[in-house]
Motif scaffolding. Sequence first.
Motif, mmCIF file in Angstrom:
data_model
loop_
_atom_site.group_PDB
_atom_site.id
_atom_site.type_symbol
_atom_site.label_atom_id
_atom_site.label_comp_id
_atom_site.label_asym_id
_atom_site.label_seq_id
_atom_site.Cartn_x
_atom_site.Cartn_y
_atom_site.Cartn_z
ATOM 1 N N ILE A 68 0.843 -1.200 0.000
ATOM 2 C CA ILE A 68 0.000 0.000 0.000
ATOM 3 C C ILE A 68 0.877 1.248 0.000
ATOM 4 C CG2 ILE A 68 -1.601 1.359 1.404
ATOM 5 C CD1 ILE A 68 -2.992 -0.860 -0.066
ATOM 6 N N GLY A 69 1.948 1.230 0.799
ATOM 7 C CA GLY A 69 2.853 2.385 0.821
ATOM 8 C C GLY A 69 3.456 2.656 -0.542
ATOM 9 N N GLN A 70 3.876 1.593 -1.229
ATOM 10 C CA GLN A 70 4.444 1.757 -2.572
ATOM 11 C C GLN A 70 3.387 2.268 -3.545
ATOM 12 O OE1 GLN A 70 7.467 1.703 -3.429
ATOM 13 N NE2 GLN A 70 7.846 0.784 -5.427
ATOM 14 N N ALA A 71 2.171 1.761 -3.420
ATOM 15 C CA ALA A 71 1.084 2.212 -4.293
ATOM 16 C C ALA A 71 0.791 3.696 -4.079
ATOM 17 C CB ALA A 71 -0.166 1.377 -4.033
ATOM 18 N N ARG A 72 0.822 4.120 -2.830
ATOM 19 C CA ARG A 72 0.586 5.533 -2.531
ATOM 20 C C ARG A 72 1.679 6.398 -3.148
ATOM 21 N NH1 ARG A 72 -2.983 6.747 1.764
ATOM 22 N NH2 ARG A 72 -1.657 8.452 2.508
ATOM 23 N N ARG A 73 2.918 5.925 -3.105
ATOM 24 C CA ARG A 73 4.001 6.675 -3.771
ATOM 25 C C ARG A 73 3.760 6.748 -5.279
ATOM 26 N NH1 ARG A 73 8.529 8.126 -1.701
ATOM 27 N NH2 ARG A 73 9.685 7.685 -3.609
ATOM 28 N N GLY A 74 3.050 5.769 -5.800
ATOM 29 C CA GLY A 74 2.717 5.759 -7.224
ATOM 30 C C GLY A 74 1.409 6.443 -7.554
ATOM 31 N N TRP A 75 0.847 7.215 -6.586
ATOM 32 C CA TRP A 75 -0.366 8.016 -6.787
ATOM 33 C C TRP A 75 -1.610 7.160 -7.016
ATOM 34 C CZ3 TRP A 75 -0.351 13.642 -8.411
ATOM 35 C CH2 TRP A 75 0.887 14.249 -8.110
ATOM 36 N N LEU A 76 -1.605 5.903 -6.611
ATOM 37 C CA LEU A 76 -2.741 5.037 -6.883
ATOM 38 C C LEU A 76 -3.892 5.306 -5.927
ATOM 39 C CD1 LEU A 76 -1.185 1.554 -7.738
ATOM 40 C CD2 LEU A 76 -1.633 3.523 -9.224
ATOM 41 N N GLU A 77 -5.091 5.282 -6.478
ATOM 42 C CA GLU A 77 -6.320 5.424 -5.722
ATOM 43 C C GLU A 77 -7.044 4.080 -5.685
ATOM 44 O OE1 GLU A 77 -8.271 9.446 -6.535
ATOM 45 O OE2 GLU A 77 -7.081 9.145 -8.363
ATOM 46 N N LYS A 78 -8.067 4.025 -4.906
ATOM 47 C CA LYS A 78 -8.810 2.772 -4.739
ATOM 48 C C LYS A 78 -9.231 2.199 -6.088
ATOM 49 C CE LYS A 78 -13.107 1.024 -2.654
ATOM 50 N NZ LYS A 78 -14.298 1.388 -1.837
ATOM 51 N N GLU A 79 -9.748 3.049 -6.961
ATOM 52 C CA GLU A 79 -10.267 2.555 -8.237
ATOM 53 C C GLU A 79 -9.174 2.116 -9.207
ATOM 54 O OE1 GLU A 79 -10.678 7.149 -8.255
ATOM 55 O OE2 GLU A 79 -10.891 5.477 -6.841
ATOM 56 N N ASP A 80 -7.901 2.430 -8.913
ATOM 57 C CA ASP A 80 -6.793 2.011 -9.771
ATOM 58 C C ASP A 80 -6.317 0.594 -9.458
ATOM 59 O OD1 ASP A 80 -6.625 4.600 -10.961
ATOM 60 O OD2 ASP A 80 -5.492 5.302 -9.210
#
Length: 574
Positions: free
Chosen positions: A544-556
Amino acid sequence: MPIHNADIIRIFEEIADLLEIQQANTFRIRAYRNAARTLQSMDKDVAVLVEQHADLTQLPTIGKDLAAKIEEIVHTGQCQALTKLRQQLPASLPELLKIPGLGPKRVHALYHELDIHTPEQLLRAARDGRILALHGFGQKTVDALVRSIESHIRQKPRLKLAEAAHYAKPLAHYLQQHPGVDEVTIAGSYRRGKDTVGDIDLLVSAADSQPVMAHFTHYDEVAKVQSSGRTRASVVLKCGLQVDLRVVAKPSFGAALHYFTGSRSHNIELRRRAQQRGLKLNEYGVFRGDTQVAGATEDSVFKAVGLPWIPPELRENQGEIAAAEAGELPNLIELRHLQGDLHAHTRASDGHASLETMAAVAKQKGLRYLAITEHSQRLTVTHGLNAEQLRRQIDQINALNDTLEGITLLKGIEVDILEDGSLDLPDEVLGQLDLVIAAIHSKFHLSRQLQTERIIRAMQRPHFSILAHPTGRLLEQRDAYDVDMPRVIREARQRGCYLELNAHPERLDLLDTHCRMAKAEGVLISINSDAHHPNDFDNLTYGIGQARRGWLEKEDVLNTRSLRQVKRLLTQTL
């Protein structure tokens, strides 16, 4: 000196490395690797269990011999087995294994045939051509090796994020126990969720800094006090990790937290924005002239310069300030959004728990579905499944699903992508599954063109669902293979398949930049634990931390969707 899991992990990994260099029994080597992995996944220090006289053999992969070694390390800080191995080989030899492109077999050859046991010796031997005489070292390999060695020698040692947490969290807790401390936050690259950290930055809010400084420098894991002043100090822990502490008063805590979180380029841009508004922004607050107008909280700092609060994971000066100004910051994904996990193993291949146990723990973690994806037959070291074994597991999962409540197991496989882009099992078998995760586990050194075409050919197979750990990197161990990721992402969009963000702390693969590319192309990402035993579901936090660094949102993210929705999306790829 308190012993953390990370300390025992390093000892076990070094034992395994030295045994591999000696070409010892593979089962013995694997036992240490598996034990290290068990400890890595634990959220509690095993030293506490030792103090409680718990039976360590109840832990996955820990037998009597390894349990005794853990107790020895906890009680003495040392392991006699490692000491004996070190006496048999040069102390610097394991350092060679940290250089990308060198495995135990190559290190064994370099040591026994050329008496090389340091990176510097290796660099000289590579430059003067001596390595070319060894089997398996062609000119291209040697050229790549020279670049890797030069980078390794220059590089400051870094810790993986999960490893740094083993030291940072207990120290933060220790500081929080001091009666004069109001608040403690781990700042720096750790707070931004970087995959590795070079040191730890701690920020404390306290009215009187001097007692806090004394408390900090007397922490029993401090090996060296590099500096200690009225409001700042720097120490080196016995594990070699540098920790910097800054103590500030409450009115400045938010500004200091922003400053010490970074990144440097983000901070520079925000200071420039403050200057344009006639303000001065520094670690003490936001000032108009000599008057502080903000600084107690981070939110007040951002508001003073006309912006909403920006999550720490985005603070890399990669467009987050413009997005904040335009009201277009992403609503970043959170762990609670995940409804399932689409990559997990059981003891049918190289996992350490049964189908029933993995299902039960996944449900306990709040997941509603779990894909069982054993390795395929090509990966013999992991006891990969052949077609008949996979059919039997399909039947087992179908039968178990009839008894489960609150969670559903999906039938999958982590199938090898072969060098020609074909998959390791026939389409007739793959077609019986809910999903097919495909991965590269060999031939990492193909050219960029060949590696990319290999992956794309695999993606075009009729039953391909998700590309697992897409760049193949292992942090601080193996560089990513050379692949044209923009092309792979475009192919995924056209094919209608998905990419994995493997949450294992040693992988964190996709890179954050590739997550942003996939988001821009509309390619869904599956954040998976790659769990090999029940504790590994905690890996999802790092994903999740890596995804947040990648600007990912729930729908992504693919696995934020319900079981029905995920099944429908997976069916489209089969």
